[in-house]
Design a protein around this motif. Structure first.
Motif, mmCIF file in Angstrom:
data_model
loop_
_atom_site.group_PDB
_atom_site.id
_atom_site.type_symbol
_atom_site.label_atom_id
_atom_site.label_comp_id
_atom_site.label_asym_id
_atom_site.label_seq_id
_atom_site.Cartn_x
_atom_site.Cartn_y
_atom_site.Cartn_z
ATOM 1 N N GLU A 1 44.665 37.103 3.150
ATOM 2 C CA GLU A 1 43.593 38.101 3.081
ATOM 3 C C GLU A 1 43.477 38.877 4.390
ATOM 4 O OE1 GLU A 1 39.846 36.664 1.561
ATOM 5 O OE2 GLU A 1 38.777 38.392 2.387
ATOM 6 N N LEU A 2 43.529 38.165 5.497
ATOM 7 C CA LEU A 2 43.386 38.835 6.792
ATOM 8 C C LEU A 2 44.602 39.703 7.100
ATOM 9 C CD1 LEU A 2 41.780 35.973 8.900
ATOM 10 C CD2 LEU A 2 40.687 38.097 8.141
ATOM 11 N N GLY A 3 45.783 39.201 6.767
ATOM 12 C CA GLY A 3 47.004 39.957 7.053
ATOM 13 C C GLY A 3 47.223 41.106 6.074
ATOM 14 N N GLY A 4 46.558 41.047 4.936
ATOM 15 C CA GLY A 4 46.711 42.103 3.938
ATOM 16 C C GLY A 4 47.482 41.597 2.741
ATOM 17 N N ILE A 5 46.888 41.762 1.551
ATOM 18 C CA ILE A 5 47.532 41.207 0.365
ATOM 19 C C ILE A 5 48.686 42.078 -0.124
ATOM 20 C CG2 ILE A 5 45.668 39.729 -0.424
ATOM 21 C CD1 ILE A 5 44.614 41.874 -2.069
ATOM 22 N N ASP A 6 48.826 43.282 0.410
ATOM 23 C CA ASP A 6 50.009 44.085 0.053
ATOM 24 C C ASP A 6 51.281 43.361 0.473
ATOM 25 O OD1 ASP A 6 48.351 45.975 -0.897
ATOM 26 O OD2 ASP A 6 48.926 47.566 0.497
ATOM 27 N N GLN A 7 51.282 42.915 1.721
ATOM 28 C CA GLN A 7 52.473 42.223 2.217
ATOM 29 C C GLN A 7 52.624 40.853 1.569
ATOM 30 O OE1 GLN A 7 52.428 42.280 6.486
ATOM 31 N NE2 GLN A 7 53.569 44.193 6.548
ATOM 32 N N ALA A 8 51.501 40.162 1.368
ATOM 33 C CA ALA A 8 51.568 38.796 0.863
ATOM 34 C C ALA A 8 52.091 38.740 -0.578
ATOM 35 C CB ALA A 8 50.186 38.152 0.947
ATOM 36 N N PHE A 9 51.658 39.678 -1.422
ATOM 37 C CA PHE A 9 51.995 39.563 -2.847
ATOM 38 C C PHE A 9 52.974 40.617 -3.356
ATOM 39 C CE2 PHE A 9 47.900 37.452 -2.364
ATOM 40 C CZ PHE A 9 48.255 36.195 -2.832
#
Lengths: 428, 112
Positions: free
Chosen positions: A382-390
């Motif tokens: 969430e903090l790093g950004g869910i665009d990159q995560a998912f």
């Protein structure tokens, strides 16, 4: 088969389809840079998931003959069994192909779960979201659409008026949004960190596409190119324009500025409110509905700060509140003799049963997903950004610094990278 | 040698560049920056939620000069950057030990 009606419904279906990417932009512009793509994808995935469900069992559960009690359609058309290109919907001479009707209604089933995504922006696992809309559309949307729009549906038989989806679409999605937001909890930094929209022109583009597509949504619901469709289209325009003015006036008085986000939000609030009511009122009724929706929804979006739930993009304030306003005002402003206290009671019954059913079942579904596979993204994601995560992507490339290319595609035979010339014999 | 740094309003950049060229400065470096001084930032409103935006856009201009030109050049920059309104920025100079022109390897004042 009526060619004019068929053409009108097919075009309306295409217009409604455009609303889902429109919604994606509307929501996408309102989130921060790090989750812009996820917001687009949460709408877009619905075009895939629900189209499949619709053929498998969605159409049958919604518009199949009632299994009893007006609660759900039967399984006669599961896998589109028995539906041929020549099958007709409606009475001659107005009848249209079932496939045209089914395509139009499919677009409603697509956009409704997409609407919910605004409430949970920035913080859900993408796979869990796809599972949620699969379950939600099956257990909540298909039954509720059956109640309201199928001739055997129990709310239809109670004479609740929902011309184009104030209850089945907007109250339904709004109540679900509230339930899921409550299960998930607040975004990290809610009320502390700045969560400004990252791209307001994208929001304006999205609201413009929604406004455009909504003519198909509302007028197309007449299922015929007739006077009802014309009245609905006209009222859609008037209510939307006035709602925008209402929202802006409220903002100017309360906060000292006419904001772009307010104009876009006011327009959407007006579109929501005129959806159930527009076929039953005249242009003056549309003005009243637009004004009330614009002002009240503008006030309602601040509720989340007072009550402490984090409905990220105000699905409750715009869709739930706007849907309730439009559904109830039918009872007050209907011009064709159906208005009055009795109708108001029927409208309230429709609005609040859908609200309650959607809220309770959505809460259970969200909780179920949360305790099994986990609904919420991890803190780091969430903090790093869910665009990159998912999605393994970022929406914008702001800096040329950082990142190096590593192709995962093997070079094709005979098309390998240029060789250094030092080993080659060069003819003079 | 001195390094003169100016953090100023972005729309004054052209004026400052012209003034520096007129003074005879050969090169400069410009960086986008953000910050605030005593005036702080401004307020933005999104659906009724008010955000105080502290860090406002600025440009940071850096110039290397010989010691004897430093004070004059600071004056030139200040004059070109000034609008008289709040948020005009700051200009300062600091001593520089070494400067090298990468292409030729020249050092000190020759590198400017």
């Amino acid at each position: 088969m009526n060619g004019a009606n068929t053409a009108f419904v097919l075009i309306s279906a295409a217009l409604v389809m455009l609303m889902t990417p429109g919604l994606a932009f509307f929501y996408g512009g309102m989130v921060r840079v790090k989750s812009a793509l996820n917001m687009l994808m949460m709408s877009f995935i619905s075009l895939g998931v629900v189209s499949l469900l619709w053929v498998l069992f969605g159409y049958s559960l919604t518009f199949g003959d009632d299994i009893g009690g007006g609660l759900l359609g039967n399984l006669d058309h599961i896998g589109f069994k028995g539906i041929e290109p020549t099958s007709l919907w409606g009475e001659k001479p107005d009848a249209i192909p079932v496939l045209a009707f089914a395509l139009f209604q499919l677009m409603f089933a697509v956009i409704t779960p997409a609407l919910i995504s605004g409430a949970v922006a920035d913080r859900v696992k993408f796979g869990a979201w796809a599972l949620f809309i699969t379950l939600w559309t099956t257990v909540v949307y298909f039954p509720v659409a059956h109640w309201v729009w199928q001739a055997d549906g129990w709310l239809f038989k109670k004479e609740v008026i929902d011309f184009a989806g104030g209850t089945a679409v907007h109250i339904n999605a709004g109540a679900a949004g509230l339930a899921v937001a409550l299960v998930l909890g607040k975004r990290i930094g809610f009320k502390k960190d700045p969560m400004r929209p990252h791209n307001l022109p994208l929001v304006m583009l999205g609201s413009g596409l929604l406004w455009f597509g909504w003519f198909g949504f509302n007028a197309g619901s007449a299922l015929a190119a007739n006077e009802t469709a014309a009245n609905m289209a006209f009222n859609t325009q008037v209510a939307t324009g006035v709602a925008m003015l209402g929202w802006l006036a409220y903002e100017r008085i309360r906060h000292g500025a006419f904001t772009t986000l307010g104009a876009a939000s006011g327009a959407v609030a007006g579109l929501v409110a005129i959806t159930p009511s527009g076929a039953a009122v005249n242009a003056w009724g549309a003005i009243v509905i637009g004004l009330v929706a614009g002002v009240v929804c503008s006030w309602a979006v601040s509720l989340k700060y007072k009550l402490g739930y984090d409905d990220s993009l105000d699905v409750v304030g715009v869709h739930l509140v706007g849907g309730v306003i439009g559904t109830l005002l039918v009872g007050v402003l209907a011009t064709d003799g159906v208005g009055g206290a009795t109708q108001l009671g029927k409208q309230a019954l429709g609005a609040f049963t859908v609200l309650l059913y959607s809220f309770v079942v959505s809460w259970i579904l969200a909780k179920l997903i949360d305790v099994t596979i986990g609904f919420r993204a991890s803190e780091d994601e969430e903090l790093g950004g869910i665009d990159q995560a998912f999605h393994a992507e970022t929406a914008y490339d702001f800096s040329a610094v950082g990142g190096s290319a590593r192709s995962t595609v093997p070079a094709a035979t005979g098309a390998s990278a240029p060789q250094k010339p030092h080993n080659k014999k060069v003819d003079a | 040698m001195k390094l003169i740094t100016a953090v100023v309003k972005p729309h004054r950049l052209d004026e400052i560049k012209e003034a520096l060229q007129a003074f005879g400065v050969q090169g400069l470096t410009v960086t986008e920056a953000s910050g605030y001084g005593r005036q702080r930032g401004h307020t933005e409103v999104y659906r009724g939620a008010e955000y105080t935006v502290d860090l406002v856009p600025k440009v940071r201009i850096e110039v290397l000069v010989e010691d004897e030109d430093a004070d004059d050049l600071v004056d030139v920059v200040v004059k070109a950057a000034r609008t008289g309104k709040i948020g005009d920025g700051k200009v300062w100079s600091v001593p520089v030990e070494t400067a090298v022109r990468v292409r030729t390897g020249e050092r000190g004042p020759d590198a400017l």
